[in-house]
Design a protein around this motif. Structure first.
Motif, PDB file in Angstrom:
ATOM      1  N   ASP A   1       5.401  -1.970   7.065  1.00 40.68           N
ATOM      2  CA  ASP A   1       5.453  -0.849   6.125  1.00 40.68           C
ATOM      3  C   ASP A   1       5.510  -1.340   4.683  1.00 40.68           C
ATOM      4  O   ASP A   1       4.830  -0.811   3.803  1.00 40.68           O
TER       5      ASP A   1
ATOM      6  N   ASP B   1      -4.613  -0.974   8.345  1.00 46.13           N
ATOM      7  CA  ASP B   1      -5.362  -1.905   7.492  1.00 46.13           C
ATOM      8  C   ASP B   1      -4.632  -3.248   7.406  1.00 46.13           C
ATOM      9  O   ASP B   1      -5.267  -4.310   7.451  1.00 46.13           O
ATOM     10  N   VAL B   2      -3.309  -3.191   7.289  1.00 51.12           N
ATOM     11  CA  VAL B   2      -2.521  -4.424   7.199  1.00 51.12           C
ATOM     12  C   VAL B   2      -2.629  -5.209   8.503  1.00 51.12           C
ATOM     13  O   VAL B   2      -2.791  -6.435   8.487  1.00 51.12           O
TER      14      VAL B   2
ATOM     15  N   SER C   1       2.160  -2.578   3.538  1.00 48.16           N
ATOM     16  CA  SER C   1       1.281  -1.444   3.261  1.00 48.16           C
ATOM     17  C   SER C   1       1.528  -0.921   1.845  1.00 48.16           C
ATOM     18  O   SER C   1       0.581  -0.708   1.075  1.00 48.16           O
TER      19      SER C   1
ATOM     20  N   LYS D   1      -4.847   3.482  -1.223  1.00 49.52           N
ATOM     21  CA  LYS D   1      -4.027   3.565  -0.019  1.00 49.52           C
ATOM     22  C   LYS D   1      -4.431   2.476   0.976  1.00 49.52           C
ATOM     23  O   LYS D   1      -5.595   2.397   1.376  1.00 49.52           O
ATOM     24  N   VAL D   2      -3.471   1.628   1.342  1.00 49.02           N
ATOM     25  CA  VAL D   2      -3.670   0.614   2.378  1.00 49.02           C
ATOM     26  C   VAL D   2      -2.716   0.979   3.506  1.00 49.02           C
ATOM     27  O   VAL D   2      -1.503   0.933   3.341  1.00 49.02           O
ATOM     28  N   THR D   3      -3.272   1.372   4.638  1.00 40.92           N
ATOM     29  CA  THR D   3      -2.455   1.827   5.766  1.00 40.92           C
ATOM     30  C   THR D   3      -1.889   0.637   6.537  1.00 40.92           C
ATOM     31  O   THR D   3      -2.338  -0.503   6.373  1.00 40.92           O
ATOM     32  N   THR D   4      -0.941   0.934   7.415  1.00 43.60           N
ATOM     33  CA  THR D   4      -0.399  -0.124   8.267  1.00 43.60           C
ATOM     34  C   THR D   4      -1.488  -0.658   9.202  1.00 43.60           C
ATOM     35  O   THR D   4      -1.481  -1.849   9.532  1.00 43.60           O
TER      36      THR D   4
ATOM     37  N   SER E   1      -0.995  -1.343  -1.356  1.00 46.26           N
ATOM     38  CA  SER E   1      -1.428  -0.081  -1.970  1.00 46.26           C
ATOM     39  C   SER E   1      -1.159  -0.100  -3.468  1.00 46.26           C
ATOM     40  O   SER E   1      -2.027   0.277  -4.269  1.00 46.26           O
TER      41      SER E   1
END
Length: 172
Positions: A88, A106-107, A91, A101-104, A95
């Motif tokens: 989290d 994406d991570v 992320s 926005k970089v989602t989990t 971001s």
């Protein structure tokens, strides 16, 4: 210098001097540079104190990521099991850094592709232990508990005996 810094830290920590001394040696074995040993030990010990987990658990994952240079799923799980919400935090970190926005998810893809560097993980750990972070000075806070005060007394006794054994004067 490191010995004296560790002694001082032990007097402000729920951990004993011998525990912190062992932890410093463990981090050195993982390749933490001498000039960074005290700060890294203090920060990881603050996290361990706040989470109620062993220092070794956090140091092992941290040391493995440092040795490899990038985060993988195994260390992510070790860190998550210790109670650190690294996925989290990464992320939010990416971001903010990238302005999108970089989602989990994406991570997780970045982790699979070896795109999450040790420096990024370290930055997250340092944010959590800097002033205002959830683990900032957690050892000092916990050292004021009954167990912390008991450990301080034990440390003071061990340090006095160590000084006496080395022939240092204990009378002013």
């Amino acid at each position: 210098t490191m010995f004296n810094q560790t002694k001082e830290l032990a007097l402000q920590s729920p951990f004993t001097f011998s525990e912190l001394n062992r932890d410093v040696k463990q981090l050195a074995a993982y390749g933490v540079e001498y000039e960074n040993l005290y700060d890294t030990t203090k920060r990881l010990a603050d996290m361990a104190s706040g989470l109620g987990v062993s220092f070794e658990r956090i140091a092992l994952a941290f040391g493995q990521v440092q040795a490899r240079g990038w985060l993988d799923g195994k260390e992510l799980r070790q860190i998550a099991y210790a109670g650190i919400p690294l996925l989290d935090r990464l992320s939010k970190y990416y971001s903010l850094r990238e302005g999108k926005k970089v989602t989990t998810s994406d991570v997780k893809k970045r982790i699979t592709n070896r795109e999450v560097s040790f420096q990024d993980v370290k930055n997250i750990f340092w944010e959590m232990t800097d002033a205002g972070g959830q683990f900032y000075n957690m050892q000092l806070t916990l050292s004021e508990t009954l167990l912390g005060r008991y450990n301080k007394l034990k440390d003071a006794w061990e340090i006095m005996l160590s000084d006496f054994a080395r022939g240092d004067s204990i009378i002013g």
